[in-house]
Motif scaffolding. Structure first.
Motif, short mmCIF file in Angstrom:
data_model
loop_
_atom_site.label_atom_id
_atom_site.label_comp_id
_atom_site.label_asym_id
_atom_site.label_seq_id
_atom_site.Cartn_x
_atom_site.Cartn_y
_atom_site.Cartn_z
N MET A 95 9.84 7.62 -4.11
CA MET A 95 9.72 6.15 -4.17
C MET A 95 10.59 5.61 -5.31
N THR A 96 11.42 4.66 -4.99
CA THR A 96 12.27 4.08 -6.02
C THR A 96 11.52 2.94 -6.71
N THR A 97 11.87 2.70 -7.92
CA THR A 97 11.24 1.57 -8.60
C THR A 97 11.85 0.27 -8.10
N VAL A 98 11.12 -0.79 -8.37
CA VAL A 98 11.51 -2.09 -7.86
C VAL A 98 12.82 -2.57 -8.47
N GLY A 99 13.64 -3.15 -7.62
CA GLY A 99 14.84 -3.79 -8.15
C GLY A 99 15.95 -2.84 -8.56
N THR A 100 15.83 -1.57 -8.17
CA THR A 100 16.87 -0.60 -8.51
C THR A 100 18.25 -1.06 -8.07
N TYR A 101 18.27 -1.63 -6.86
CA TYR A 101 19.58 -1.97 -6.28
C TYR A 101 19.95 -3.43 -6.47
N ALA A 102 19.10 -4.17 -7.21
CA ALA A 102 19.39 -5.58 -7.41
C ALA A 102 20.83 -5.75 -7.88
N PRO A 103 21.58 -6.65 -7.23
CA PRO A 103 23.01 -6.76 -7.54
C PRO A 103 23.27 -7.02 -9.02
N GLN A 104 24.16 -6.25 -9.58
CA GLN A 104 24.67 -6.51 -10.93
C GLN A 104 26.14 -6.16 -10.89
#
Ligand SMILES: Nc1ncnc2c1ncn2[C@@H]1O[C@H](COP(=O)(O)OP(=O)(O)OP(=O)(O)O)[C@@H](O)[C@H]1O
Ligand SMILES: [Mg+2]
Lengths: 256, 329
Positions: A1-10
């Motif tokens: 399970m990945t943590t929240v927002g791992t891939y949130a654009p930056q």
């Protein structure tokens, strides 16, 4: 399970110098890891230098063989990296979509080209160090101004890079592979690297003298063997090849 | 098709991640009247496509123009005519501004044949300002055990996954994936689907091409079907399945029922027939209302419907209906 927002654009590009340094480092690693490339850039020049300095096979004129051969082999080293090696590597990068993929990355195209040049220069520094050490061990006694030597090497690199990239960017990878090796072989024999140009008939000499490899080996020999000041003629020939080659590569290079 | 814990995820989220509902209305790719020729061959022929934030799947037979369209949006090709805007930018003229914001997975290739998997991914990460954690991404895509293997020695599926990792490692806003699951085994396909879902949940938009209808149905908010260089249908998978083809309700009962009377009870656009004695078919827009109408008609006529079944058209049916069943060249 990945943590929240791992891939949130930056999104964002890395600083340009860091991108170019990373690219140059990777290209150099790829080159040094490739067996055929090492054969061309390290093994062949080294063998030629050692073999022909110690065994009297070709008549290198008066003076010590190593003093005649070292400048020629240095010119060959520049050609093997900037022309043959770069043409083959870039041809296959184009063929396997590496250039295409990198074109979609934050690294601009001129940044990629700068990195390629840096990688060629780093390889050449390693080659020159290795060959100089061997030459000294064989009793080499160089003359002349090191800065003039540097200028010749840089102009030679520019000339050969232009021609190598022109080939890589226009021909198929297999054609580039074949042609670059063939040209390497022909210029090794006919470019004053180990066989003095005056062994050829006069008519051939005039033409061969205008090749970038002949200009580079002749220029280096003038300075390192004979202590000539500045070989303007050879520098001029190299400059013309550099401008023509890089110009044509810039105009005709296809990225995919 | 949001994950069950979507709401909690939303409130736990930190940083610049957008509210998914508001986000859906935002246009990420706008293609208008795009024409692209290769010599005399017209690959894309007046194509219009609007992709909103979220996941858009592009479907179409081989040679339909999917890759050409996507690569034009990625800035590789200059349109012969028409306009393309990606995140509001011109992908050719404003490439410098656009490139750091998008992630690209080509249909094939893109890696030095002598580079090791991890080395290449780390390299692409280094070209970005705030990349993902490379180890975690390798692990997640099942590449953990082949990090030191050179690209040419990776299996086809591992090469695909590396290319996928390279597309997302720079934390882009928008990712283009050209056939991301072609040639993957079922586990790797699931892993790719899960990653696409997580990207979406975290506010990353995805444009992908695929030949797998179930993939489009599972992942996409919107589907665009391309054929011969044009978009011939676009909408959510549900809309397409509803819109394109009729659905079917079948039941068996005693032979010789009064089909005319059944037909009168049904909405106007439905048809009803006894296919073989005792086997009935109702075609039309099948919804709960229609099912109730049929069963109550049966009740009124003292019919016990057996083997009652509803066949929803799959995206595959719709696709074949739209693009024809014959093989394309
Ligand atoms: N570089 C090219 N040169 C010439 N023709 C091309 C080129 N690339 C694509 N085409 C042609 O353009 C058309 C569209 O190709 P495209 O690759 O966009 O199709 P696609 O929908 O991605 O197909 P697939 O599902 O097989 O990947 C095809 O007929 C193809 O032959
Ligand atoms: Mg394609």
């Amino acid at each position: 399970m990945t943590t929240v927002g791992t891939y949130a654009p930056q999104p964002g590009a890395a600083p340009l110098p860091r991108m170019i340094a990373a690219q140059a480092a990777l290209e150099t690693k790829m080159l040094l890891r490739n067996g055929e490339q090492l054969l061309l850039t390290v093994v062949i020049p080294t063998l030629l230098l050692v073999l022909f300095s110690s065994v009297d096979i070709v008549d290198t004129g008066k003076g010590r063989a190593v003093d005649f051969l070292t400048p020629g082999v240095l010119a060959l080293a520049v050609m093997s990296t900037a022309f043959t090696g770069q043409a083959i590597a870039t041809g296959f990068e184009r063929r396997y979509g590496v250039l295409k993929r990198l074109a979609a990355s934050p690294l601009p195209r001129w940044g990629l080209m700068t990195a390629k040049t840096a990688s060629v220069l780093v390889t050449e520094v390693l080659q020159v160090l290795l060959l100089t050490v061997i030459a000294f061990a064989l009793g080499w006694s160089p003359h002349g101004n090191p800065l003039t030597v540097l200028l010749l090497l840089v102009l030679g690199t520019a000339a050969f890079s232009g021609l190598g990239l022109l080939m890589a960017g226009t021909l198929k990878a297999e054609a580039t592979l074949g042609a670059a090796n063939l040209v390497f072989l022909l210029l090794l024999v006919g470019g004053g690297v180990i066989v003095p140009l005056d062994k050829f008939p006069q008519g051939a000499q005039d033409v061969l003298g205008l090749l970038p490899i002949s200009a580079l080996s002749d220029g280096l020999r003038a300075v390192l063997q004979h202590g000539t000041g500045t070989p303007w003629g050879d520098l001029g020939v190299l400059a013309v090849w550099a401008v023509a080659g890089l110009g044509a590569a810039g105009a005709f290079f296809r990225w995919e | 098709m949001l994950p069950a814990d979507f709401r909690t995820r939303r409130f736990q989220a930190v940083g610049g991640y957008l509210d998914s509902w508001a986000m859906r209305s935002e246009t990420v790719v706008q293609v208008q009247a795009l024409v692209k020729r290769y010599g005399s061959k017209t690959a894309v022929n007046g194509l219009d496509l609007t992709a909103r934030a979220g996941v858009t799947a592009v479907l179409g037979p081989n040679g339909a123009g999917k890759t050409t369209t996507i690569e034009t949006a990625e800035g590789y090709r200059r349109p012969d005519s028409g306009t393309v805007r990606v995140l509001g930018l011109d992908p050719v003229r404003e490439a410098g501004a656009l490139r750091p914001r998008i992630g690209v997975m080509l249909q094939s290739g893109g890696v030095y044949s002598g580079a090791r998997a991890e080395e290449m991914l780390r390299h692409v990460a280094k070209l970005h300002a705030r990349p993902l954690d490379v180890d975690a991404l390798m692990e997640r895509l099942g590449l953990g055990s082949c990090g030191r293997t050179s690209y040419r020695r990776l299996s086809g599926g591992q090469q695909q996954r590396l290319a996928l990792a390279m597309a997302v490692v720079g934390r882009p806003e928008l990712v283009f994936l050209d056939e991301p699951t072609a040639g993957l085994d079922p586990q790797a396909r699931r892993a790719t689907w899960d990653l696409v879902r997580d990207l979406r949940a975290d506010g990353v938009s995805v444009i992908l091409t695929t030949h797998y209808m179930d993939e489009a149905e599972q992942l996409a908010d919107d589907v665009a079907v391309i054929d011969a260089g044009r978009v011939i249908a676009q909408g959510s998978p549900e809309q397409l399945c509803r819109g394109g083809a009729e659905n079917t309700l079948r039941f068996t009962g005693r032979p010789g029922l009064d089909v005319g009377s059944l037909l009168k009870a049904l909405p106007a656009d439905c048809s009803a027939a006894e296919l073989t004695p005792g086997a009935y078919r109702v075609a039309g827009k099948v919804d709960p209302q229609l099912l109730a109408t049929v069963t109550s008609w049966c009740a009124q006529h003292g019919v016990m419907p057996e083997k009652i079944s509803v066949e929803r058209h799959t995206l595959e049916d719709v696709f074949l209906e739209l693009t024809g069943k014959e093989l394309r060249s």
